[in-house]
Scaffold this motif. Structure first.
Motif, mmCIF file in Angstrom:
data_model
loop_
_atom_site.group_PDB
_atom_site.id
_atom_site.type_symbol
_atom_site.label_atom_id
_atom_site.label_comp_id
_atom_site.label_asym_id
_atom_site.label_seq_id
_atom_site.Cartn_x
_atom_site.Cartn_y
_atom_site.Cartn_z
ATOM 1 N N GLU A 230 -12.195 -8.298 49.702
ATOM 2 C CA GLU A 230 -11.038 -8.963 50.299
ATOM 3 C C GLU A 230 -11.162 -9.104 51.814
ATOM 4 O OE1 GLU A 230 -9.920 -4.544 49.984
ATOM 5 O OE2 GLU A 230 -11.109 -6.039 48.897
ATOM 6 N N LEU A 231 -12.080 -8.337 52.428
ATOM 7 C CA LEU A 231 -12.267 -8.414 53.879
ATOM 8 C C LEU A 231 -13.492 -9.223 54.280
ATOM 9 C CD1 LEU A 231 -11.375 -4.736 54.925
ATOM 10 C CD2 LEU A 231 -9.888 -6.752 54.874
ATOM 11 N N GLN A 232 -14.123 -9.879 53.315
ATOM 12 C CA GLN A 232 -15.328 -10.648 53.600
ATOM 13 C C GLN A 232 -15.080 -12.156 53.617
ATOM 14 O OE1 GLN A 232 -18.784 -9.410 51.273
ATOM 15 N NE2 GLN A 232 -17.739 -7.509 50.770
ATOM 16 N N LEU A 237 -15.584 -13.795 61.691
ATOM 17 C CA LEU A 237 -14.522 -12.933 62.210
ATOM 18 C C LEU A 237 -14.892 -11.469 62.020
ATOM 19 C CD1 LEU A 237 -11.670 -12.454 63.349
ATOM 20 C CD2 LEU A 237 -10.821 -12.598 60.986
ATOM 21 N N SER A 238 -15.399 -11.133 60.846
ATOM 22 C CA SER A 238 -15.764 -9.746 60.562
ATOM 23 C C SER A 238 -16.839 -9.246 61.516
ATOM 24 C CB SER A 238 -16.253 -9.620 59.108
ATOM 25 O OG SER A 238 -16.714 -8.316 58.848
ATOM 26 N N GLU A 239 -17.848 -10.049 61.751
ATOM 27 C CA GLU A 239 -18.943 -9.624 62.630
ATOM 28 C C GLU A 239 -18.471 -9.475 64.077
ATOM 29 O OE1 GLU A 239 -21.974 -12.498 62.011
ATOM 30 O OE2 GLU A 239 -22.545 -11.716 60.037
ATOM 31 N N LEU A 266 -10.732 -1.005 59.345
ATOM 32 C CA LEU A 266 -10.396 -1.773 58.147
ATOM 33 C C LEU A 266 -8.970 -2.307 58.220
ATOM 34 C CD1 LEU A 266 -12.078 0.492 55.439
ATOM 35 C CD2 LEU A 266 -12.949 -1.664 56.377
ATOM 36 N N VAL A 267 -8.068 -1.488 58.745
ATOM 37 C CA VAL A 267 -6.679 -1.937 58.914
ATOM 38 C C VAL A 267 -6.622 -3.077 59.932
ATOM 39 C CG1 VAL A 267 -4.406 -1.262 59.808
ATOM 40 C CG2 VAL A 267 -5.650 0.262 58.252
ATOM 41 N N TRP A 268 -7.339 -2.924 61.039
ATOM 42 C CA TRP A 268 -7.350 -3.960 62.081
ATOM 43 C C TRP A 268 -7.904 -5.272 61.550
ATOM 44 C CZ3 TRP A 268 -11.461 -5.294 66.068
ATOM 45 C CH2 TRP A 268 -10.923 -6.081 67.103
ATOM 46 N N LEU A 269 -9.003 -5.206 60.815
ATOM 47 C CA LEU A 269 -9.612 -6.424 60.286
ATOM 48 C C LEU A 269 -8.669 -7.120 59.304
ATOM 49 C CD1 LEU A 269 -11.977 -8.341 60.086
ATOM 50 C CD2 LEU A 269 -13.035 -6.800 58.404
#
Length: 307
Positions: A230-232, A237-239, A266-269
């Motif tokens: 779900e965070l990918q 943005l992730s990088e 993880l919360v911030w992302l």
């Protein structure tokens, strides 16, 4: 994003607005996040030693590095969810007996007054603790995992008061005289103890534990993101977020402030994605002006130290 976030000047929203949120469950539910936990070789070795010799595994390290999560990972790995691990969340007023059981003295006293001297079954005023429930699981033929979370919050004598129970896997209920034990012919429960190292634990307790420190690293951070689909959704943005997050850590450490760890990232992302922040919004601003920085830096003086 499945709902419109709060903006300044908006009119009042109906209650359904809150119900439409799609909150990432794995950010807040240790059991749900267990399958995402990434165990490295050093930690796996420490776990295997503890399993082989039947000793408690004491995990230290920064908050947010996955110490508590390991116990839930083991429960998932060995098919013991959802009822396990049996957990004691240690508080400043915790006593060693809380791991074994709790006796409701106030309720017992009131009942004794009400019955005016009649015989009362003390067993009905006892709440079984994590170790007692683990022993019951073992006697029923099921392995057990016990989590003693944040033991460094406890009073000074708390760890030493557990030495007998964690050595012999047996204890006596003072109120009833009953002796509670695990099945001697079965392996003992797996005991995971976590500490944020806020104070030193007694040497006698440390000698009985397999001790491992979970270190924060860039590899751990990348693996944690990669394990969460779900965070990918936005690779750029992730990088970029990972790079800026590491800058925040370095600057805080340089000024001797407590740095955020994997859990905060993880919360911030997730928050960045929910608020439609773009990679370019992160790339060009000074560290102290990063969007949603409150998810990472909790202290105002720490924030002032950022560049």
């Amino acid at each position: 994003m499945t709902f419109a976030l709060i903006r300044r000047g908006q009119p009042p929203r109906p209650p359904a607005f809150l119900a439409q949120r799609n909150v990432p469950r794995r950010l807040h539910d240790l059991a749900a996040a267990a399958e995402c936990f990434q165990i490295d070789d050093d930690l796996a070795e420490a776990v295997n030693v503890a399993l082989a010799v039947g000793a408690p595994l004491l995990l230290t390290g920064e908050p947010g590095t996955g110490k508590t999560q390991l116990a839930y990972y083991l429960a998932w790995q060995f098919g013991l969810q959802p009822e396990q691990p049996f957990t004691l969340e240690v508080k400043s007023n915790s006593a060693a007996r809380d791991l074994l059981y709790r006796f409701d003295t106030v309720a017992y006293f009131h009942e004794a007054q009400r019955r005016d001297g009649a015989r009362i079954d003390k067993q009905s005023f006892i709440e079984k603790g994590p170790l007692w429930r683990a022993f019951a699981a073992i006697r029923s033929g099921k392995p057990a995992i016990v989590l003693i979370d944040e033991i460094d919050k406890a009073p000074r004598d708390f760890p030493n008061d557990l030495l007998h129970e964690l050595d012999q896997y047996s204890f006596r209920v003072a109120e009833t005289g009953e002796v509670i034990t695990a099945d001697r012919n079965a392996p003992p429960p797996v005991v995971v103890v976590t500490s944020n190292s806020e104070k030193r634990l007694p040497d006698a307790f440390l000698r009985r534990c397999v001790v491992h420190r979970i270190e924060f690293s860039e590899e751990v951070l990348r693996d944690a993101v990669a394990a969460r689909r779900e965070l990918q959704k936005q690779q750029d943005l992730s990088e970029t977020a990972q790079r800026r997050f590491l800058e925040v850590r370095r600057q805080l450490l340089a000024h001797q402030h407590k740095p955020p760890a994997t859990a905060e990232f993880l919360v911030w992302l997730a928050a960045l994605q929910a608020c439609s922040v773009r990679a370019e919004d992160l790339a060009k601003v000074p560290t102290r002006e990063l969007p949603l920085l409150s998810a990472l830096v909790k202290d105002s003086s720490a924030r002032e130290s950022l560049g």
